[in-house]
Design an enzyme around this catalytic site. Sequence first.
Site, short mmCIF file in Angstrom:
data_model
loop_
_atom_site.label_atom_id
_atom_site.label_comp_id
_atom_site.label_asym_id
_atom_site.label_seq_id
_atom_site.Cartn_x
_atom_site.Cartn_y
_atom_site.Cartn_z
N LYS A 33 0.81 -1.22 0.00
CA LYS A 33 0.00 0.00 0.00
C LYS A 33 0.84 1.27 0.00
CE LYS A 33 -3.97 -2.15 2.28
NZ LYS A 33 -4.98 -2.04 3.34
N LYS A 91 -14.73 -3.16 2.09
CA LYS A 91 -13.44 -3.27 1.41
C LYS A 91 -12.48 -2.19 1.91
CE LYS A 91 -14.71 -6.63 -1.36
NZ LYS A 91 -15.98 -6.92 -0.71
N ASP A 92 -11.19 -2.43 1.69
CA ASP A 92 -10.15 -1.51 2.16
C ASP A 92 -10.29 -0.14 1.51
OD1 ASP A 92 -8.01 -3.11 3.80
OD2 ASP A 92 -8.57 -4.41 2.13
N LYS A 93 -9.99 0.88 2.31
CA LYS A 93 -9.98 2.25 1.79
C LYS A 93 -8.72 2.50 0.98
CE LYS A 93 -10.16 7.09 3.34
NZ LYS A 93 -10.34 8.00 4.49
N GLN A 94 -7.58 2.07 1.49
CA GLN A 94 -6.31 2.30 0.80
C GLN A 94 -6.07 1.21 -0.23
OE1 GLN A 94 -4.80 5.17 1.23
NE2 GLN A 94 -6.33 5.68 2.78
#
Length: 354
Positions: A33, A91-94
Amino acid sequence: MVIPNSHIQSVKEILHHLPYTTTHLPGVGGEIKAAPEHFQVEEILPYAPCGEGEHLFVTLRRAGWNTADVAAALARCFGLKSMEVGWGGRKDKQAVTTQTFSLHLSMSTPMDRIEATLTELPFTILSVQRHRNKLKTGHVARNRFRILITQTAPGAIDAATAIAEAIRHNGIPNFYGEQRFGIEKANIDRAMQLVERQRPARGKQEAFLVSVIQSALFNIWLTERIGRNQYHQILAGDVAQKTDTGGLFVVDDVDEAMERFGRGAIVYTGPIFGPKMMAAGHPAAEFEAQVLNRFDLDLDTFKRLRAPGARRQAVLRVDDLTVRSEQNGLELAFTLPPGAYATMITREFMRPAG
């Protein structure tokens, strides 16, 4: 009821030191990330929209947005209540995420007006189709990941290839990821405060905090099982799950169960504690009870919280895991069932090299 601070700190300490299954192999180091495009996830639904109905399925791609905020933006655009927007899972933000949302929109709403409204949002709209039913939590077949690990050690591809082979062969513990517990595991503190109140959980936020407690206890149970060298074993009394149908049963013939476990036909499960959780038999049940007793909890705790409980697969099989060398690191590709954490895969690779 007062939860001793020593219990809270013990939970956090165990969660901070979850075991690995590839420690016999050198890691590759690195980070994930570093940029949103380094972590890509595509949600795969268990069915396709039928083309008619009052629910509009919008598949979109976004980066830097979490699921709840995307849903809120969609609701604002069309003047909908939050309950009129559905999704299958968070779901992931990043990350660069491809996900489908459902909007309760009348059939009388012109499609050209809908599409024009969607173009005002900072997302890439991939498809817009109608369906008869709302998309609900859990309506996800699997998630497909493509993750770049950057700043890896020299010669990382050889080490990564060995780790990938070990994971494909043995699977990994199906731990809940650290993101579930919040920054510095602050969700644990909030969850324990909820337990102390001894009243039913109210609303989505409190229900989530109850799940934080259940998730932490599952991780602790699985950590202790690995510590007893029983990760690759089926115990008498284990609640096992058939991998083809999802059916649960209590193991009484260990030898037969081990043969089925070895060929991937079944997997043993761990406790998501609650009064309606399928109970294990002896001696597996005793090991589960020890986790609750250790923290002065019992099934009545979760009954008061109105958390029914469930079973969760303890071993996560990742048969399609691949790794390849890229100019700026290593790319991992794999698919996971809903509820499994991609970071539990990447952490096995990102241990220090050597």
